[in-house]
Design an enzyme around this catalytic site. Structure first.
Site, PDB file in Angstrom:
ATOM      1  N   SER A 146       4.760  -6.733  -8.375  1.00  0.00           N
ATOM      2  CA  SER A 146       4.948  -7.264  -7.024  1.00  0.00           C
ATOM      3  C   SER A 146       4.560  -8.730  -7.033  1.00  0.00           C
ATOM      4  O   SER A 146       3.721  -9.156  -7.848  1.00  0.00           O
ATOM      5  CB  SER A 146       4.074  -6.502  -6.020  1.00  0.00           C
ATOM      6  OG  SER A 146       4.007  -7.187  -4.779  1.00  0.00           O
ATOM      7  N   TYR A 159      -4.373  -3.669  -3.984  1.00  0.00           N
ATOM      8  CA  TYR A 159      -2.956  -3.648  -4.374  1.00  0.00           C
ATOM      9  C   TYR A 159      -2.601  -4.912  -5.149  1.00  0.00           C
ATOM     10  O   TYR A 159      -1.955  -4.855  -6.200  1.00  0.00           O
ATOM     11  CB  TYR A 159      -2.081  -3.523  -3.128  1.00  0.00           C
ATOM     12  CG  TYR A 159      -0.607  -3.412  -3.432  1.00  0.00           C
ATOM     13  CD1 TYR A 159      -0.053  -2.202  -3.818  1.00  0.00           C
ATOM     14  CD2 TYR A 159       0.232  -4.526  -3.338  1.00  0.00           C
ATOM     15  CE1 TYR A 159       1.307  -2.089  -4.102  1.00  0.00           C
ATOM     16  CE2 TYR A 159       1.582  -4.419  -3.621  1.00  0.00           C
ATOM     17  CZ  TYR A 159       2.122  -3.208  -4.006  1.00  0.00           C
ATOM     18  OH  TYR A 159       3.449  -3.111  -4.305  1.00  0.00           O
TER      19      TYR A 159
END
Length: 250
Positions: A146, A159
């Site tokens: 990501s 995350y």
């Protein structure tokens, strides 16, 4: 690498992006192992659709990638079903939205689960696949990270850090698995229509799209096509490609 007849294991293959990756690889003639964590019926439907649409072999496999024993059983079952394993796509992920400033809400339980699924799971899967690919003399691993791993943003600190770790794991595994196996990474920005995005606050989704140069979310098919390119390549390894409509540059 010629993808026709290759066998690809796609973790999270029943998810929004995972399904697109499965279809993109199957379209090139690859056989697909669709790995799911909980949604057995959905994964089996995806596998049936792939087999019917592209005339390839496809099957669904359940696995908890936080369980090392389950991971080895998954790899063994894929080998029993298909006889080989050429491609591993580490797409399965977990997020839980915690604003960066809310440090007290970043509990050890939240941190540990995100790390277990997003970083330790891909590490263990790659370890399990490595000797098979080495013995075959070829292999491809593609990690789905990501832009949160390249910039302090995303659904939570855990995350972002897990995806940063996955990007560096890509580099380290490229060194460890060369020359037989090439390891690369796709780092998407906001992608609409995925479980991960569904867990984000509406204002975060809006901000991600509005601050991109192209004023839109990343495209799932663009990401899936890049995965196919990384499976085909013979001379790229250890690299991370960002697809985010123009937000993060690295």
């Amino acid at each position: 690498m010629d993808l026709k007849g290759a066998v690809a294991l796609v973790t999270g293959g029943n998810g929004g992006l995972g399904q697109r990756i499965c279809h993109a690889l199957a379209k090139e003639g690859a056989h697909i192992a669709v790995m799911y964590a909980q949604s057995k019926d959905q994964a089996e439907t995806v596998a049936r659709d792939l087999a019917a649409r592209y005339q390839i072999n496809a099957a669904a496999f359940g696995c908890d990638i936080t369980d090392g024993t389950a991971i080895q059983a998954l790899i063994d079952n894929v080998m029993k079903r298909f006889g080989r394993l050429d491609i591993l796509i580490n797409d399965a992920a977990y997020n839980h939205a915690v604003p960066f400033q809310n440090l007290d809400d970043m509990t050890p339980q939240v941190w540990d689960k995100i790390m277990a699924v997003n970083l330790t799971g891909p590490m263990r899967l790659t370890q399990a696949a490595a000797p098979i690919m080495k013995a075959q003399g070829r292999g491809r691993v593609v990690n789905i990270a990501s832009v949160a791993g390249l910039h302090p943003t995303g659904s939570s600190i855990a995350y972002a850090v897990s995806k940063a770790g996955l990007i560096h794991l890509t580099r380290c595994m490229a060194v460890a698995m060369a020359p037989e196996t090439l390891v690369n990474c796709v780092a998407p920005g906001l992608i609409e229509g995925t479980r991960a995005t569904a867990n984000l606050r509406p204002e975060m989704i809006e901000r991600s799209a509005s601050t991109a140069l192209l004023k839109k979310a990343a495209d799932k098919d663009d990401c899936a096509d890049q995965v196919v390119t990384m499976c085909r390549t013979e001379t790229m390894t250890g690299q991370t490609i960002v697809i985010d409509a123009g937000r993060v540059f690295h």
